[in-house]
Design an enzyme around this catalytic site. Structure first.
Site, PDB file in Angstrom:
ATOM      1  N   ASP A  45      -2.992  -5.356   8.577  1.00 52.26           N
ATOM      2  CA  ASP A  45      -4.148  -5.145   9.450  1.00 52.26           C
ATOM      3  C   ASP A  45      -3.911  -3.948  10.374  1.00 52.26           C
ATOM      4  O   ASP A  45      -4.787  -3.094  10.545  1.00 52.26           O
ATOM      5  CB  ASP A  45      -4.401  -6.414  10.270  1.00 52.26           C
ATOM      6  CG  ASP A  45      -5.526  -6.239  11.281  1.00 52.26           C
ATOM      7  OD1 ASP A  45      -6.656  -5.957  10.864  1.00 52.26           O
ATOM      8  OD2 ASP A  45      -5.259  -6.363  12.484  1.00 52.26           O
ATOM      9  N   GLU A  57      -5.414  -6.976   3.157  1.00 54.42           N
ATOM     10  CA  GLU A  57      -4.536  -6.537   4.242  1.00 54.42           C
ATOM     11  C   GLU A  57      -3.079  -6.837   3.932  1.00 54.42           C
ATOM     12  O   GLU A  57      -2.185  -6.025   4.233  1.00 54.42           O
ATOM     13  CB  GLU A  57      -4.951  -7.220   5.545  1.00 54.42           C
ATOM     14  CG  GLU A  57      -6.301  -6.737   6.066  1.00 54.42           C
ATOM     15  CD  GLU A  57      -6.765  -7.475   7.299  1.00 54.42           C
ATOM     16  OE1 GLU A  57      -7.616  -6.929   8.025  1.00 54.42           O
ATOM     17  OE2 GLU A  57      -6.299  -8.611   7.529  1.00 54.42           O
TER      18      GLU A  57
END
Length: 248
Positions: free
Chosen positions: A65, A137
């Site tokens: 992320d 992610e």
């Protein structure tokens, strides 16, 4: 016992072969298959296999992320020097949102590589947007850890290229009906109307056909499994026709 060990060995071999296929298909420069396995392991699966000390993907997702945020931020900063801080923030948020990442993961077929707990698998976890977005992610985090920031960046920018362009144009997240309305009303208020002109198929599998009229004039029609889907298709075709006509 011997039969059990053989079955487990085959299962592990099948898992590794599946992940190697993913690596080859997407041309990922990864060498640590165990780390890739972790990236595609959901917490629900790890919780059901605590005795085996299975590791899930949440830490890789956390790192991915942050890396993803930097990659997109850096790309927008360098590519669009005219963008203000506010525009950069809005554009980046539109690209790294759950909807975009999940759609990209679905397109890349990530769902079939996920290890999910029985309950999660039974309720469609492999297609759940939040899980697919988290997996994207986690893979970014895996590329960063196992290879380099450059490898992660190349993966992200190549697979999110379409979303980057849509975000730049301000069309990301908008539906075709909205885009058509914005396009035709550039020169003033105009009336857009959608009407059902036909349907076919049995009740459980109907196909609807909707038509677009702008200021009473008939334009394109579209089909879909629902009236809303058919309206979107009709709007998409009409928008494409109008954009092509305006470019000449």
């Amino acid at each position: 016992m011997k039969g059990r060990r053989t079955h487990k060995t085959i299962s592990l071999q099948a898992r590794e072969a599946s992940l190697q296929e993913l690596v080859a298909r997407l041309r990922l420069p990864l060498t640590d298959i165990a780390l890739l396995d972790r990236a595609f392991t959901h917490t629900s699966y790890a919780n059901e296999n605590k005795a085996r000390h299975v590791q899930h993907n949440e830490r890789l997702e956390f790192l991915g992320d942050a890396v993803l945020d930097l990659i997109i931020g850096e790309y927008l900063f360098k590519t669009y020097p005219q963008m203000t801080e506010g525009e950069l923030t809005k554009t980046k948020a539109a690209i790294v949102c759950e909807t975009s990442l999940a759609a990209c993961s679905k397109k890349l077929g990530f769902g079939k590589y996920l290890l999910l707990g029985r309950g999660e698998a039974a309720t469609g976890g492999s297609e759940r947007p939040s899980i697919l977005a988290d997996t994207f992610e986690a893979l970014v985090g895996t590329l960063y850890v196992d290879v380099s920031y450059e490898a992660a960046s190349q993966f992200v920018l190549s697979h999110l290229a379409g979303y980057l362009e849509k975000a730049r144009k301000g069309t990301l997240g908008k539906d075709y009906k909205t885009l058509l309305q914005e396009f035709v009303q550039q020169e003033g208020e105009r009336q857009i109307h959608y009407s059902l002109i036909g349907e076919s198929g049995p009740d459980h599998d109907k196909v609807f056909c909707m038509e677009v009229r702008i200021d009473g004039h008939r334009y394109a029609s579209g089909t879909g499994k629902s009236k809303k889907e058919a309206e979107q298709h009709a709007a998409q075709v009409t928008l494409a026709q109008l954009q092509q006509a305006s470019s000449h």
